[in-house]
Design a protein around this motif. Structure first.
Motif, short mmCIF file in Angstrom:
data_model
loop_
_atom_site.label_atom_id
_atom_site.label_comp_id
_atom_site.label_asym_id
_atom_site.label_seq_id
_atom_site.Cartn_x
_atom_site.Cartn_y
_atom_site.Cartn_z
N TYR A 12 0.84 -1.21 0.00
CA TYR A 12 0.00 0.00 0.00
C TYR A 12 0.87 1.26 0.00
CZ TYR A 12 -3.17 3.65 1.59
OH TYR A 12 -3.88 4.82 1.69
N SER A 13 1.91 1.26 0.80
CA SER A 13 2.79 2.43 0.89
C SER A 13 3.48 2.70 -0.44
CB SER A 13 3.83 2.22 1.99
OG SER A 13 3.21 2.01 3.24
N MET A 14 3.92 1.65 -1.12
CA MET A 14 4.57 1.84 -2.41
C MET A 14 3.58 2.35 -3.46
SD MET A 14 7.81 1.19 -2.18
CE MET A 14 8.34 0.87 -3.86
N GLU A 15 2.36 1.82 -3.44
CA GLU A 15 1.36 2.27 -4.40
C GLU A 15 1.02 3.74 -4.20
OE1 GLU A 15 -1.94 -0.29 -3.91
OE2 GLU A 15 -0.97 -2.04 -4.84
N GLY A 20 9.14 6.68 2.43
CA GLY A 20 9.73 6.62 3.76
C GLY A 20 9.06 5.58 4.63
N GLN A 21 7.74 5.51 4.57
CA GLN A 21 7.01 4.50 5.33
C GLN A 21 7.30 3.10 4.79
OE1 GLN A 21 2.90 5.14 6.85
NE2 GLN A 21 2.33 3.61 5.31
N ALA A 22 7.41 2.97 3.48
CA ALA A 22 7.73 1.66 2.89
C ALA A 22 9.10 1.18 3.36
CB ALA A 22 7.69 1.75 1.37
N ILE A 23 10.06 2.08 3.47
CA ILE A 23 11.38 1.71 3.99
C ILE A 23 11.26 1.18 5.41
CG2 ILE A 23 13.62 2.65 4.69
CD1 ILE A 23 13.35 4.60 2.29
N ALA A 55 12.28 0.38 -2.29
CA ALA A 55 11.79 1.60 -1.64
C ALA A 55 12.90 2.65 -1.54
CB ALA A 55 11.24 1.26 -0.26
N LEU A 56 14.11 2.21 -1.22
CA LEU A 56 15.23 3.15 -1.14
C LEU A 56 15.53 3.77 -2.50
CD1 LEU A 56 17.59 1.03 1.13
CD2 LEU A 56 16.56 3.22 1.76
N GLN A 61 17.73 7.10 -2.42
CA GLN A 61 18.87 6.66 -1.61
C GLN A 61 19.59 5.55 -2.39
OE1 GLN A 61 18.15 6.14 2.65
NE2 GLN A 61 16.11 7.06 2.41
N ILE A 62 20.23 5.96 -3.48
CA ILE A 62 20.76 5.00 -4.45
C ILE A 62 21.92 4.20 -3.87
CG2 ILE A 62 21.65 4.74 -6.78
CD1 ILE A 62 18.80 5.86 -6.60
N ALA A 63 22.83 4.87 -3.17
CA ALA A 63 24.02 4.17 -2.66
C ALA A 63 23.63 3.10 -1.65
CB ALA A 63 24.98 5.18 -2.03
N ARG A 64 22.66 3.40 -0.79
CA ARG A 64 22.24 2.40 0.19
C ARG A 64 21.54 1.23 -0.49
NH1 ARG A 64 17.81 3.14 5.03
NH2 ARG A 64 18.12 1.08 5.98
N ALA A 65 20.72 1.52 -1.49
CA ALA A 65 20.07 0.44 -2.23
C ALA A 65 21.11 -0.43 -2.93
CB ALA A 65 19.10 1.02 -3.25
N TYR A 66 22.13 0.21 -3.51
CA TYR A 66 23.21 -0.53 -4.17
C TYR A 66 23.90 -1.48 -3.19
CZ TYR A 66 28.06 -1.13 -5.74
OH TYR A 66 29.29 -1.64 -6.05
#
Length: 457
Positions: A12-15, A20-23, A55-56, A61-66
């Protein structure tokens, strides 16, 4: 049960784009899985890490997702391919192009040169081509785009890159001359290929709808009921078959021949009955493909003919058609027509940034300073993350003889678009104006390396 509820809240949060909540929710899913036994929760943990990274990524927040997605490289199972694709997207943004290529490539051919299995189907092959281009390996990008178009015959973005690369002299159309050029829209977007894809997609959607309970469970695919993996989750081809051969098979289909895949050896491939939706899609893609091919080769009369004779009024007045006609007129040096086309385009679509770079260069040539000021102010208001906007601002500085500031803004544009040869060429112009000729020559050489047909460079 807690993980299932968290997954529903995460979806739901992503949709709703509450990233931030999805993270937060994805992190809670990982907390729930830390207490389980490693053998039971490893795949679930990898899946939750992918959800967190997704979500990141959307939260910039590309570096953290990477960093989180590095764990997806520990497995080559098909259900990890979306994570590999997302990792490659992060690598693209972080300019780690070779890492992105390794993430998408599952296996290579016997020579270790061309990928034979690419993660995530047509989209993965297209991203692989983008990474090859940005890594200045255009000779490898072309086969990747061709495989993308073969796996997904609706991939118009791949077709655009194929036409652009073939215009630079890459590839050889002579082998396919009997059935038409490989870049021929009627070959690439053949009705038979689109019809087979459409029928297959309808079947997969029906199968997906019958397994909603598995989807809601939040578990990775290998923990659900056994099911055959989707046909487009990978791209696999015989290592002895070149990409041009695989695309030439589309030409045989166009001529009414039955195509026998080299990898099956079990008789002829049967096409599904023609579907009106697939035929309509083929018509649209073929018309716009012809327009793109003509405009890319600066064949403005043919482009006009396609727009006027083969397109509907709505298609003729669309953003894409107006932009292609304007850019073709500009590249041919027909500035009066190009100015009218660009003006009409920005009137109909006032918030676009596509084409603004060339339009601002046209205004620079015509010394229309006031129009350039208005255009620059407008695009920088809503398009600061687009390279075209910074090209426009740089042209304004250049017309004011502030060449150093213009160069700095062009460097910003270059960071946003690594592959645009026009940006390197404009940097060379500004350096020449500052009498820094050695650096200007280097900038021009970079432009030619990115596009050997860049006549200005």
């Amino acid at each position: 049960m807690t993980t299932t509820a968290l997954r529903l809240a995460y979806d739901y949060s992503m949709e709703q784009r509450l990233y931030g909540q999805a993270i937060f929710l994805a992190e809670r899913m990982l907390d729930e899985e830390k207490g389980g036994r490693k053998g039971d929760t490893l795949n679930a943990t990898l899946n939750s890490q992918y959800l967190l990274a997704l979500a990141l990524y959307h939260d910039h927040q590309i570096a953290r997702a990477y960093y989180i997605l590095q764990s997806s490289l520990s497995s080559t199972a098909p259900w990890t391919y979306p994570a590999r694709h997302l990792l490659a997207q992060c690598c693209e943004l972080l300019s780690r192009f070779e890492e992105g290529i390794r993430a998408l490539t599952i296996t290579y051919d016997e020579e270790g040169r061309l990928p034979t299995v690419i993660a995530n189907g047509a989209a993965g092959a297209f991203l692989l081509g983008q990474l090859y281009e940005k890594n200045l390996q255009c000779y490898l990008a072309l086969p990747a785009y061709e495989k993308s178009l073969e796996a997904g015959p609706f991939m118009f973005a791949a077709y655009e890159r194929i036409v652009a690369l073939r215009r630079r002299g890459l590839g050889d159309d002579s082998e396919g001359a009997a059935g038409g050029s490989i870049a021929d829209p009627e070959v690439c977007f053949a009705v038979e290929q689109l019809n087979d894809w459409y029928a297959s997609s309808e079947t997969k959607r029906a199968l997906t709808s019958t397994s909603s309970a598995d989807i809601k469970s939040g578990l990775p695919k290998d923990q659900r009921a056994p099911r055959r993996p989707p046909a487009d989750s990978t791209i696999s081809c015989n290592s002895s078959m070149s990409s041009s051969t695989s695309v030439r098979s589309l030409q045989q289909t166009r001529k009414g021949k039955e195509h026998t895949p080299e990898t099956s050896g079990r008789g002829h491939q049967q096409h599904s009955p023609a579907d009106p939706a697939a035929e309509a899609l083929a018509g649209v893609l073929q018309h716009f493909g012809e327009l793109h091919k003509a405009s890319t080769h600066l064949d403005l009369p043919t482009a006009r003919s396609v727009a006027n004779d083969r397109m509907t009024p709505a298609q003729r007045e669309s953003r894409y058609t107006m932009l292609k006609l304007a850019e073709a007129a500009f590249d041919r040096g027909e500035y009066d027509e190009a100015e009218g086309q660009f003006a009409a385009l920005l009137t109909a679509y006032p918030f676009i940034t596509e084409g603004v770079g060339k339009f601002s260069t046209l205004l620079w040539h015509q010394k229309k300073k006031k129009s350039l000021i208005d255009l620059s102010r407008r695009v920088l208001t809503y398009g600061r993350l687009r390279s075209e906007s910074w090209i426009c601002a740089a042209n304004l500085d250049s017309i004011n003889l502030d060449h150093n500031e213009a160069r700095q803004k062009l460097e910003k544009a270059k960071l946003l678009d690594h592959c645009d040869a026009n940006i390197c060429c404009l940097i060379g112009h500004e350096l020449s104006s500052m009498e820094q000729f050695e650096q200007a020559a280097f900038a021009y050489s970079l432009a030619l390396k990115r596009d050997p047909t860049a006549y200005a460079a």
